[in-house]
Design a protein around this motif. Sequence first.
Motif: not given
Length: 310
Positions: A153-155, A234-241
Amino acid sequence: METSATMQKETRPVTAGAAKRKGGTGAADIVIHLVLALLALATVLPFYNVFLMSFSNTVAVSKQMVYLVPTVIDLSAYHYIFQEPRFLKAVLVTLFVTVVGTTVNMGVTLTGAYVLSKTGYPGRRAVMALIIFTMFFNGGLIPYYLTMKNLHLINNLLVMVLPVAVNTFYLMICIAFFRTIPAALEESAKIDGANDIQVLARVILPVAKPMIATIGLFYAVDRWNEWWNGVLFMTNVNLLPLQALLRELLTNYAQVLSSINANVSLQNTDLHPEMLKMAVVVVSALPIACLYPFLQKYFEKGVMIGSIKG
């Protein structure tokens, strides 16, 4: 005729006394309304001040002065937020988490509460004990992270939905409400041939609209304010809430200001940190606050759950 005259004579003193009492009640109502108006003003004024400071001029904000109307309108804080390339993506992520997460929350909570509200199911006490146990104890942050990692469930946006699929406190409220519904409703539906799912969907849930609206609003606010799982997984910055992105913008701006020159006055900058803080509060809270007027009629009834029976 005599009867009518007698009734009029008997009614007149009562009416006069009622009018007198009504006048006294009216004066008391005026005092009560004044007190409530002052309390409402004291409640609304901080929110109004936050909204005002989010686009007031930097000099007024730096001096922490409160105005009823802004002297100079400055939208630089909102421009700083909205010009962020990831802002729209963060809004979409938060909308997904809010809609899907609230749907999952309500589905798990309502079905679980309906089953646990029945006393005839075997193992009910053991399940209730395990649920209550989770209100006081948890495995800790590291086991929690490792569990999410092993579940891949990471990212993954579902990491902000599935681990928080049910709130134990809200579940207990739903169980208590379902127990107050007369058993005759369920029995009559089963006599007509309805199964448990049909009873829940067609009989129980329509009766529980105030409770559903209240718990749904609580869940929606929780999901809208989701940021911890986003920052953690979330290590992907585009998936931050949205909340995590606003926190990042505020932190980065403060670091930039401190790295430029510690001796430079904040009044000489284009954007005061206090303005940005207030703008972040407005952007994060205003959308979800707009839901309240649509749920108010149910919310007023739902907040009384458990306090009045009958």
